[in-house]
Design an enzyme around this catalytic site. Structure first.
Site, short mmCIF file in Angstrom:
data_model
loop_
_atom_site.label_atom_id
_atom_site.label_comp_id
_atom_site.label_asym_id
_atom_site.label_seq_id
_atom_site.Cartn_x
_atom_site.Cartn_y
_atom_site.Cartn_z
N ASP A 196 28.39 68.06 27.85
CA ASP A 196 27.63 67.41 28.93
C ASP A 196 26.24 67.02 28.45
O ASP A 196 25.48 66.37 29.17
CB ASP A 196 27.58 68.26 30.20
CG ASP A 196 26.98 69.64 29.99
OD1 ASP A 196 26.50 69.93 28.87
OD2 ASP A 196 26.98 70.44 30.95
N SER A 197 25.92 67.36 27.19
CA SER A 197 24.72 66.85 26.54
C SER A 197 24.70 65.33 26.55
O SER A 197 23.64 64.71 26.39
CB SER A 197 24.64 67.36 25.10
OG SER A 197 25.87 67.13 24.41
N LYS A 252 35.05 74.23 28.17
CA LYS A 252 33.90 75.13 27.99
C LYS A 252 33.15 75.25 29.31
O LYS A 252 32.90 74.25 29.98
CB LYS A 252 32.96 74.63 26.90
CG LYS A 252 31.76 75.56 26.64
CD LYS A 252 31.01 75.21 25.38
CE LYS A 252 30.12 74.00 25.54
NZ LYS A 252 29.03 74.20 26.54
N GLU A 268 23.97 80.27 22.58
CA GLU A 268 22.88 79.30 22.38
C GLU A 268 21.50 79.93 22.55
O GLU A 268 21.24 80.62 23.54
CB GLU A 268 23.04 78.13 23.37
CG GLU A 268 21.96 77.08 23.22
CD GLU A 268 22.25 75.79 23.96
OE1 GLU A 268 21.37 74.91 23.96
OE2 GLU A 268 23.34 75.65 24.55
#
Length: 263
Positions: free
Chosen positions: A45-46, A112, A180
């Site tokens: 979704d970046s 994810k 992350e």
């Protein structure tokens, strides 16, 4: 090239063979990545920021991800393809299943999702219905408004909670974990505690694999450059050579270096 599977990544973990992964959003780059040896890709979704120009990932829709998943799958038919479930696409297990089905039909091998132990029932439901899940802990960009910005997570007591969440998600059936922006020390604890492969981004070189947003890997990100990013294109000369350098530096543990890591 044979299709890349979760079982192969599991084998890499057991053999302590570090592997590189990358985000991909279109046919041409997916094909280039696959041709140069990147066999695991994420339609992240970046894309809300890198492709659509938003200032966060929150506006991205399920159909946005599905559209790019179809394009990437055509470019890399044998890659292990992960697709993000975007913001508010998995608020309930039932909603998660409906949207995950859309991703699988678009060509994803697994979905994810971002979040901790509150997702245990969702992970269990998806896994029982043959939808493989990659969990995502640490800095979870969809929670940017709760975190108050993009900050390192898991310091102090929060590290124990993150490890607990990771174990709970693995127990529920998650087959991969993205970690992350956490301290290297915590990333090491989590990677060693879990039997599933752990893919790091801003988590040091102690995880089983690494992932980068492709725009960060090639130095084409405007504005703020994350500490963990490295522009492989600056020394490689062309994109294909940059991809090969990225794969090589991850495999050898050169990348990420100390300058890309948090403590």
């Amino acid at each position: 090239m044979k299709p890349t599977t979760i079982a192969l990544l599991q084998k890499y973990k057991q053999e302590k063979k570090r592997f590189a992964t990358i985000t991909a959003y279109d046919y041409s780059f997916a094909k280039l990545f696959a041709d140069e040896g990147l066999s695991v890709m994420l339609v992240g979704d970046s894309l809300g920021m890198t492709i659509q120009g938003h200032d966060s990932t929150l506006p991205v829709t399920v159909e946005d991800i599905a559209y790019h998943t179809r394009a990437v799958r055509r470019g890399a038919p044998n890659c292990l393809l992960l697709s993000d479930l975007p913001f508010m696409a998995y608020a309930t297990p039932e909603q998660a299943f409906a949207n995950a089905a859309t991703m699988m039909r678009a060509g994803a091998n697994m979905v994810k999702i971002e979040g901790g132990a509150w997702l245990v029932d969702t992970v269990k439901m998806l896994t029982e219905r043959a939808v493989p899940v990659c969990a995502h802990l640490g800095l979870t960009p969809q929670s940017v408004n709760i975190f108050g910005g993009y900050k390192v997570q898991g310091r102090g007591d929060a590290g124990d909670q993150l490890l607990s969440d990771a174990l709970a998600l693995e127990g529920a059936g998650a087959q991969l974990l993205v970690l992350e922006c956490v301290p290297v020390e915590l990333a090491k604890r989590v990677t060693e505690a879990l039997s599933i492969p752990v893919i790091g981004i801003g988590a040091g070189n102690v995880t089983d694999g690494q992932i980068l947003v492709m725009h960060d890997a090639f130095g084409i990100t405007g504005g703020h450059i994350p500490k963990f990013a490295k522009n492989f294109l600056s020394t490689a000369g062309d994109i294909r050579a940059a991809v090969r350098q990225y794969i090589s530096e991850v495999a050898s543990g050169v990348y990420p270096g100390e300058e890309h890591s948090f403590h």
